[in-house]
Design a protein around this motif. Sequence first.
Motif, PDB file in Angstrom:
ATOM      1  N   LYS A  26       0.819  -1.209  -0.035  1.00  0.00           N
ATOM      2  CA  LYS A  26      -0.077   0.078   0.034  1.00  0.00           C
ATOM      3  C   LYS A  26       0.975   1.143  -0.079  1.00  0.00           C
ATOM      4  O   LYS A  26       2.008   1.142   0.429  1.00  0.00           O
ATOM      5  N   LYS A  79     -14.112  -1.166  -5.140  1.00  0.00           N
ATOM      6  CA  LYS A  79     -12.750  -0.344  -4.749  1.00  0.00           C
ATOM      7  C   LYS A  79     -11.609  -0.394  -5.625  1.00  0.00           C
ATOM      8  O   LYS A  79     -10.618   0.155  -4.944  1.00  0.00           O
ATOM      9  N   ILE A 152      -9.934   7.151  -9.921  1.00  0.00           N
ATOM     10  CA  ILE A 152      -9.882   7.579  -8.504  1.00  0.00           C
ATOM     11  C   ILE A 152     -11.230   8.353  -8.133  1.00  0.00           C
ATOM     12  O   ILE A 152     -11.351   8.593  -6.807  1.00  0.00           O
ATOM     13  N   LYS A 155     -12.566   6.827  -5.019  1.00  0.00           N
ATOM     14  CA  LYS A 155     -11.892   6.876  -3.843  1.00  0.00           C
ATOM     15  C   LYS A 155     -11.630   5.128  -3.581  1.00  0.00           C
ATOM     16  O   LYS A 155     -11.860   4.643  -2.635  1.00  0.00           O
ATOM     17  N   LYS A 157      -9.430   1.836  -2.988  1.00  0.00           N
ATOM     18  CA  LYS A 157      -8.301   1.194  -2.297  1.00  0.00           C
ATOM     19  C   LYS A 157      -7.252   0.624  -3.022  1.00  0.00           C
ATOM     20  O   LYS A 157      -6.164   0.558  -2.582  1.00  0.00           O
ATOM     21  N   TYR A 158      -7.529   0.291  -4.371  1.00  0.00           N
ATOM     22  CA  TYR A 158      -6.689  -0.237  -5.207  1.00  0.00           C
ATOM     23  C   TYR A 158      -6.752   0.198  -6.655  1.00  0.00           C
ATOM     24  O   TYR A 158      -7.837   0.364  -7.102  1.00  0.00           O
ATOM     25  N   LEU A 159      -5.669   0.758  -7.301  1.00  0.00           N
ATOM     26  CA  LEU A 159      -5.329   1.462  -8.660  1.00  0.00           C
ATOM     27  C   LEU A 159      -4.619   0.502  -9.584  1.00  0.00           C
ATOM     28  O   LEU A 159      -3.645   0.310  -9.156  1.00  0.00           O
ATOM     29  N   THR A 184      -0.919   8.046  -5.591  1.00  0.00           N
ATOM     30  CA  THR A 184      -0.690   6.488  -4.753  1.00  0.00           C
ATOM     31  C   THR A 184       0.020   7.127  -3.237  1.00  0.00           C
ATOM     32  O   THR A 184      -0.773   6.356  -2.336  1.00  0.00           O
ATOM     33  N   TYR A 187      -3.204   9.103  -1.302  1.00  0.00           N
ATOM     34  CA  TYR A 187      -4.278   8.619  -0.793  1.00  0.00           C
ATOM     35  C   TYR A 187      -3.881   7.225  -0.356  1.00  0.00           C
ATOM     36  O   TYR A 187      -5.087   6.494   0.028  1.00  0.00           O
ATOM     37  N   ILE A 189      -2.768   4.378  -1.642  1.00  0.00           N
ATOM     38  CA  ILE A 189      -3.379   3.534  -2.448  1.00  0.00           C
ATOM     39  C   ILE A 189      -2.403   2.365  -2.829  1.00  0.00           C
ATOM     40  O   ILE A 189      -1.304   2.626  -2.854  1.00  0.00           O
ATOM     41  N   THR A 191      -1.314   0.557  -5.521  1.00  0.00           N
ATOM     42  CA  THR A 191      -1.314   0.996  -7.005  1.00  0.00           C
ATOM     43  C   THR A 191      -0.230  -0.358  -7.767  1.00  0.00           C
ATOM     44  O   THR A 191       0.776  -0.535  -7.255  1.00  0.00           O
TER      45      THR A 191
END
Length: 255
Positions: A26, A79, A152, A155, A157-159, A184, A187, A189, A191
């Motif tokens: 993360k 998410k 995004i 919002k 949690k995973y990109l 990343t 926020y 995230i 990624t």
Amino acid sequence: MIVAENVHKSFGDSHILKGISTVFEKGKTNLIIGQSGSGKTVFLKSLLGLFTPEEGSISYDGKIYLNLQKDDQRKLRQKMGMVFQGSALFDSMTVEENVMFPLKMFSNKSRAEMKERVDFVLNRVNLVDAHHKYPSEISGGMQKRVAIARAIVNKPKYLFCDEPNSGLDPNTAMVIDNLIKEITEEYNITTVINTHDMNSVMEIGEKIVFLKNGYKEWEGTKHEIFKTDNEAVTNFVYSSELFKKVRQMYLEERA
């Protein structure tokens, strides 16, 4: 955090992923690299839940995807944000409408709340005057920023980003890289970026997973990749004279 453990994936007689285990942390930019046919696209789609591994597991912050009920799997997918290789914007929609689309699909926000959120993310990707333009009216780099804003807006949690620099000139590609890295960190995230762009590796490769013939051949950071003696990695990364010189300079500085 995303954890892959002994992931296998086949299509018919073709064994594409062969026991891949790794951790995507993360708040970091995690890169998947490898030659065409290495399995990186299949791996990315497995992480997205689009493909189901025959063996192994993929967990998201401790929750194993295949162990979840269908409704919980759907909530988990909501998410996830995705930046597609070709941006995948809707040609018939304005920039504002493209970015608002996930909010209409997956949120209960009012029109005013959706508009406020769209304004916020477009401002975050430095697109303040493009709301009413259509994709055909803006540059490729601006289209990528719209795609990031759309990814995004809910919002996530995973990109996930599939070749985000494809078709861009080097300067614009660097802008996109830095934008993804900033978002990343900002926020926090998780990624994951699928790329063949070595400039991205050297600029934002906080965690790099190198695949070859369906196996995880190597993993490390952008600094460690300079020092590795793994021949498959060096042949792939330093196929150009430029990166050979960069590596030599790096090693000489630390000698």
